[in-house]
Write an enzyme that holds these catalytic residues in place. Structure first.
Site, PDB file in Angstrom:
ATOM      1  N   SER A  49      22.453  24.569  50.154  1.00  0.00           N
ATOM      2  CA  SER A  49      21.629  26.106  50.186  1.00  0.00           C
ATOM      3  C   SER A  49      20.470  26.853  48.931  1.00  0.00           C
ATOM      4  O   SER A  49      19.023  26.989  48.880  1.00  0.00           O
ATOM      5  CB  SER A  49      21.787  26.978  51.007  1.00  0.00           C
ATOM      6  OG  SER A  49      22.850  27.169  50.399  1.00  0.00           O
ATOM      7  N   CYS A  79      23.283  23.817  59.345  1.00  0.00           N
ATOM      8  CA  CYS A  79      24.547  24.110  58.199  1.00  0.00           C
ATOM      9  C   CYS A  79      23.609  24.906  56.695  1.00  0.00           C
ATOM     10  O   CYS A  79      23.134  26.211  57.092  1.00  0.00           O
ATOM     11  CB  CYS A  79      23.828  22.866  58.108  1.00  0.00           C
ATOM     12  SG  CYS A  79      26.276  23.132  56.551  1.00  0.00           S
ATOM     13  N   HIS A 173      26.328  20.411  61.286  1.00  0.00           N
ATOM     14  CA  HIS A 173      25.461  19.234  61.858  1.00  0.00           C
ATOM     15  C   HIS A 173      24.828  18.233  62.958  1.00  0.00           C
ATOM     16  O   HIS A 173      26.333  17.845  63.677  1.00  0.00           O
ATOM     17  CB  HIS A 173      25.361  17.896  60.637  1.00  0.00           C
ATOM     18  CG  HIS A 173      25.239  18.114  59.250  1.00  0.00           C
ATOM     19  ND1 HIS A 173      23.847  18.160  58.346  1.00  0.00           N
ATOM     20  CD2 HIS A 173      25.828  19.108  58.463  1.00  0.00           C
ATOM     21  CE1 HIS A 173      24.310  18.516  57.496  1.00  0.00           C
ATOM     22  NE2 HIS A 173      25.091  19.415  57.341  1.00  0.00           N
ATOM     23  N   GLU A 175      22.594  16.423  64.001  1.00  0.00           N
ATOM     24  CA  GLU A 175      22.066  15.396  64.230  1.00  0.00           C
ATOM     25  C   GLU A 175      22.872  14.149  63.844  1.00  0.00           C
ATOM     26  O   GLU A 175      22.279  12.786  64.058  1.00  0.00           O
ATOM     27  CB  GLU A 175      20.473  15.554  63.071  1.00  0.00           C
ATOM     28  CG  GLU A 175      21.492  15.291  61.440  1.00  0.00           C
ATOM     29  CD  GLU A 175      21.889  16.621  61.152  1.00  0.00           C
ATOM     30  OE1 GLU A 175      22.325  17.831  61.706  1.00  0.00           O
ATOM     31  OE2 GLU A 175      22.250  16.934  60.001  1.00  0.00           O
TER      32      GLU A 175
HETATM   33  N1  GLN Z   1      27.871  23.949  51.409  1.00  0.00           N
HETATM   34  C1  GLN Z   1      25.871  23.847  51.034  1.00  0.00           C
HETATM   35  C2  GLN Z   1      25.198  25.464  50.972  1.00  0.00           C
HETATM   36  O1  GLN Z   1      25.655  26.675  50.331  1.00  0.00           O
HETATM   37  C3  GLN Z   1      25.688  23.638  52.594  1.00  0.00           C
HETATM   38  C4  GLN Z   1      26.505  22.497  53.567  1.00  0.00           C
HETATM   39  C5  GLN Z   1      25.444  21.518  54.331  1.00  0.00           C
HETATM   40  O2  GLN Z   1      24.649  22.239  54.465  1.00  0.00           O
HETATM   41  N2  GLN Z   1      26.386  20.331  54.689  1.00  0.00           N
HETATM   42  O3  GLN Z   1      24.268  24.977  50.663  1.00  0.00           O
END
Ligand code: GLN
Length: 191
Positions: A49, A79, A173, A175
């Site tokens: 992110s 996520c 996830h 998908e």
């Molecule tokens: N830990 C990730 C983050 O902080 C997210 C992980 C993911 O999207 N699978 O964005």
């Protein structure tokens, strides 16, 4: 034909494009404000992110995204996408910002090291009795939910799926195992 974008700055873009195309939507990657203008709904994929946030600023798409989401565009965030949709982030990376849209507090990397990645069957009654085969990959959890937000699902007592009008956020996830029910729900939200 419904045009659905997948924010394609970083993360697992291809898998979402494939699920959307299989549902008959016109699926397209979104990397610019002009591409965002052309879609009716958006998926924000998993990835990192803080990287997606930084790139959205560099590419000039952060403010347009904020405006479209605030303006009611249906969005599915998975996520990292959930983190970007949360109004408040705990354990954010330094300087990390959020697009907002969901009145929730999300904790990044909530499962810590030993449970970095795992799979679980998560029941989301709103999409059906059959559980989702959910991949949690350095996943967040939702720690607080505002009055406008509905909890769609929990895993071991922690909130992992939420919704407000057309804005859906899940910590995992869906998908990766080809479950298309959340994408279907997103498409149903396009007016
Ligand atoms: N830990 C990730 C983050 O902080 C997210 C992980 C993911 O999207 N699978 O964005």
């Amino acid at each position: 034909m419904t045009r659905v974008g997948v924010l394609a700055l970083q993360g697992d873009v291809r898998e979402h494009l494939a699920v959307l195309a299989s549902l008959g939507a016109q699926a397209m990657p979104v990397r610019s404000a002009a591409q965002l203008d052309a879609v009716d709904a958006l998926v924000i994929p998993g990835g990192e992110s803080s990287v997606i946030d930084r790139l959205s600023g560099i590419l000039g798409v952060r403010e347009p995204l904020r405006e479209r989401i605030a303006g009611g565009m249906p969005v599915l965030g998975t996520c990292a996408g959930l983190i970007l949709l949360a109004d408040r982030i705990l354990d954010a990376a330094p300087g990390q910002r959020t697009l907002g849209g969901l009145d929730v507090t999300v904790r990044r990397n909530a499962y810590g090291r030993q449970l970095d990645s795992f799979e679980a069957a998560v029941v989301l009654p709103a999409i059906g009795a059959e559980p989702v085969a959910a991949s949690f990959i350095r996943a967040p959890v939702v720690e607080e939910v505002g009055a406008s937000v509905t909890v769609l699902g929990e895993h071991e007592g922690r909130i992992v799926a939420v919704e407000r009008d057309g804005v859906i956020g899940v910590a995992f996830h869906p998908e990766l195992h080809g479950d298309d029910r959340l994408h279907r729900r997103l498409l149903e939200r396009v007016g």
